[in-house]
Scaffold this active site. Structure first.
Site, PDB file in Angstrom:
ATOM      1  N   THR A  35       0.829  -1.208   0.000  1.00  0.00           N
ATOM      2  CA  THR A  35       0.000   0.000   0.000  1.00  0.00           C
ATOM      3  C   THR A  35       0.864   1.258   0.000  1.00  0.00           C
ATOM      4  O   THR A  35       0.420   2.309  -0.478  1.00  0.00           O
ATOM      5  CB  THR A  35      -0.924  -0.004   1.227  1.00  0.00           C
ATOM      6  OG1 THR A  35      -0.169  -0.387   2.387  1.00  0.00           O
ATOM      7  CG2 THR A  35      -2.063  -0.990   1.045  1.00  0.00           C
ATOM      8  N   ALA A 123      15.491 -10.985   5.364  1.00  0.00           N
ATOM      9  CA  ALA A 123      14.363 -11.596   6.063  1.00  0.00           C
ATOM     10  C   ALA A 123      13.073 -10.798   5.929  1.00  0.00           C
ATOM     11  O   ALA A 123      12.080 -11.115   6.580  1.00  0.00           O
ATOM     12  CB  ALA A 123      14.708 -11.770   7.543  1.00  0.00           C
ATOM     13  N   GLY A 124      13.070  -9.752   5.103  1.00  0.00           N
ATOM     14  CA  GLY A 124      11.876  -8.936   4.961  1.00  0.00           C
ATOM     15  C   GLY A 124      11.606  -8.060   6.162  1.00  0.00           C
ATOM     16  O   GLY A 124      10.472  -7.635   6.387  1.00  0.00           O
ATOM     17  N   LEU A 125      12.651  -7.767   6.948  1.00  0.00           N
ATOM     18  CA  LEU A 125      12.510  -6.980   8.175  1.00  0.00           C
ATOM     19  C   LEU A 125      13.210  -5.623   8.058  1.00  0.00           C
ATOM     20  O   LEU A 125      13.512  -4.986   9.054  1.00  0.00           O
ATOM     21  CB  LEU A 125      13.052  -7.769   9.362  1.00  0.00           C
ATOM     22  CG  LEU A 125      12.377  -9.121   9.595  1.00  0.00           C
ATOM     23  CD1 LEU A 125      13.067  -9.893  10.715  1.00  0.00           C
ATOM     24  CD2 LEU A 125      10.883  -8.950   9.906  1.00  0.00           C
ATOM     25  N   SER A 126      13.467  -5.203   6.838  1.00  0.00           N
ATOM     26  CA  SER A 126      13.989  -3.872   6.528  1.00  0.00           C
ATOM     27  C   SER A 126      15.395  -3.632   7.065  1.00  0.00           C
ATOM     28  O   SER A 126      15.695  -2.575   7.627  1.00  0.00           O
ATOM     29  CB  SER A 126      13.040  -2.777   7.033  1.00  0.00           C
ATOM     30  OG  SER A 126      11.828  -2.832   6.325  1.00  0.00           O
ATOM     31  N   SER A 128      17.887  -3.080   5.188  1.00  0.00           N
ATOM     32  CA  SER A 128      18.445  -1.986   4.383  1.00  0.00           C
ATOM     33  C   SER A 128      17.995  -0.630   4.914  1.00  0.00           C
ATOM     34  O   SER A 128      18.793   0.315   5.011  1.00  0.00           O
ATOM     35  CB  SER A 128      18.054  -2.138   2.912  1.00  0.00           C
ATOM     36  OG  SER A 128      16.645  -2.109   2.751  1.00  0.00           O
ATOM     37  N   GLU A 160      17.857   4.713  -1.388  1.00  0.00           N
ATOM     38  CA  GLU A 160      17.528   3.369  -1.870  1.00  0.00           C
ATOM     39  C   GLU A 160      16.914   3.409  -3.263  1.00  0.00           C
ATOM     40  O   GLU A 160      17.204   2.555  -4.106  1.00  0.00           O
ATOM     41  CB  GLU A 160      16.592   2.657  -0.892  1.00  0.00           C
ATOM     42  CG  GLU A 160      16.379   1.200  -1.251  1.00  0.00           C
ATOM     43  CD  GLU A 160      16.065   0.319  -0.063  1.00  0.00           C
ATOM     44  OE1 GLU A 160      15.675  -0.838  -0.295  1.00  0.00           O
ATOM     45  OE2 GLU A 160      16.216   0.763   1.092  1.00  0.00           O
ATOM     46  N   ASP A 172       9.350   1.768   5.144  1.00  0.00           N
ATOM     47  CA  ASP A 172      10.424   1.154   5.917  1.00  0.00           C
ATOM     48  C   ASP A 172      11.285   2.203   6.607  1.00  0.00           C
ATOM     49  O   ASP A 172      11.622   2.086   7.791  1.00  0.00           O
ATOM     50  CB  ASP A 172      11.287   0.277   5.018  1.00  0.00           C
ATOM     51  CG  ASP A 172      10.533  -0.924   4.476  1.00  0.00           C
ATOM     52  OD1 ASP A 172       9.422  -1.207   4.977  1.00  0.00           O
ATOM     53  OD2 ASP A 172      11.047  -1.578   3.541  1.00  0.00           O
TER      54      ASP A 172
END
Length: 387
Positions: A35, A123-126, A128, A160, A172
């Site tokens: 979103t 791991a999709g946990l930000s 970066s 980014e 993020d």
């Protein structure tokens, strides 16, 4: 890892003491996936896991980067030579932040940095965003820039997007910079208006679990960008600025309109997910405001089904984690992050959390998957100076 260790390694690598240590967390997105790239609503919270940046200013126009994850080398660059594509791998993220600050007119003349991170990479946990925000906060502190947290996060996002080349939304970086301890952040990604909503799982007899599937999560391989481009095409076809502008009540009409446009019918599944997901964010916010955290569970599971079936960004391991968790009595579960691997978030009764974890790890073993990393989390604080 610790703040003291970061300072000690900085001295060993760079030959002098750092001027300070700054930290930023990873995040879990409770609800609201894809979103943010559609000007919509999200609801992340900060992890207790941090990325720490020990830093010292330089006046010679040099940027020297060192990471505990790549201890054998110091990456060095001249500030004047930093352009998109000039750095690769992990170094692109802090270099991109340095570039973005200079592009925005901030007088940052160089820095020595040492980086340590507890945020699981891929791991999709930000991880970066945590690196970018910690770097931006360190440079802000070194040079007294006085950046407001949303502005700092936007510059980290620009790094980014434009330097690293990943077309992520603002969620993020905003989450890493702006979350508050004991709260989830209800964020409108169009105007960056924010509201902190209390969430203390333990006080409700609940536990939040993260299931890191340990399946590599990559958003720079084109799949993420293709879905974002598809959403933008759908918005143009519907004559709206972004899919956020399609009201939930008008979703059936919007899908019918797309179905009648040559070449646009396949975009309907993207629209259905985004519009319904925005509604789920609003519903979760209302439930938390009412103190009914348990009722959030089914909305998490519905969000996962939408990401799996409409947006097609899940994977077998994520689907198994969600199915095993809910099958063992979890109140709800969903993939969190961009998908294609990474992690799931699970809401469970405190008394059932052990059985849920056992069921997930057992299901992975039975399927022949690599063992997942399952750990409990609670909403933590956003970025801050730690030394």
């Amino acid at each position: 890892m610790s703040t003291g260790r970061a300072a000690r390694v900085f001295r060993a690598v760079h030959g002098t003491a750092c001027e300070g240590v700054w930290a930023a967390p990873g995040r879990v997105n409770l609800i609201g996936e894809y979103t943010d790239v559609n000007d919509g609503f999200v609801m992340p919270f900060a992890l207790p896991h941090l990325t720490r940046v020990a830093a010292r200013a330089r006046t010679d126009g040099r940027l020297r980067l060192h990471s505990a994850a790549a201890p054998g080398a110091v990456v060095e660059a001249a500030a004047a030579e930093l352009v998109p594509g000039a750095a690769a791998g992990w170094a692109a993220y802090p270099a991109g932040v340095f570039w973005a600050l200079r592009e925005a007119g901030h007088a940052v003349t160089g820095a020595d940095l040492h980086i340590e991170s507890e945020v699981p990479a891929g791991a999709g946990l930000s991880s970066s965003a945590a690196l970018e925000v910690a770097t931006a906060l360190a440079l802000d502190g070194l040079y007294g820039l006085g950046l407001a947290r949303p502005e700092l996060a936007r510059l980290a996002q620009r790094a980014e997007n434009a330097f690293v080349g990943v077309p992520c939304g603002a969620m993020d970086q905003i989450a890493s910079a702006c979350c508050a301890d004991g709260h989830v952040l209800r964020l409108d990604t169009r105007d960056l208006s924010r509201r902190q909503i209390p969430l203390d799982p333990a006080a409700h007899g609940l536990r939040l679990l993260v299931v890191d599937t340990r399946v590599g999560h990559q958003v720079g391989d084109g799949a993420y960008a293709r879905r974002r481009a598809g959403c933008e095409s759908a918005a143009r076809a519907l004559g709206v600025r972004a899919l956020r502008d399609v009201p939930y009540a008008q979703l059936p009409a919007a899908l019918e309109e797309l179905a009648g446009i040559p070449g646009a019918g396949e975009l309907g599944v993207l629209v259905r997910h985004v519009v319904a997901e925005n509604r789920r964010v609003e519903d979760v916010a209302a439930l938390l405001d009412a103190g009914d955290a348990r009722a959030v569970g089914p909305l998490l599971t519905a969000g996962h089904a939408s990401l799996r079936d409409d947006f097609a960004v899940s994977c077998p391991e994520l689907d198994l984690a969600v199915a095993a968790a809910t099958g063992a009595g979890a109140l709800g579960a969903r993939m969190t992050g961009a998908g294609f691997g990474g992690s799931a978030v699970v809401l469970a009764e405190e008394a059932a959390a052990g059985a849920v974890e056992k069921a997930v790890t057992g299901a992975f073993a039975a399927a022949g998957h690599r063992a997942p990393h399952v750990f409990a989390v609670a909403p933590g604080a956003g970025a801050r100076r730690v030394a």
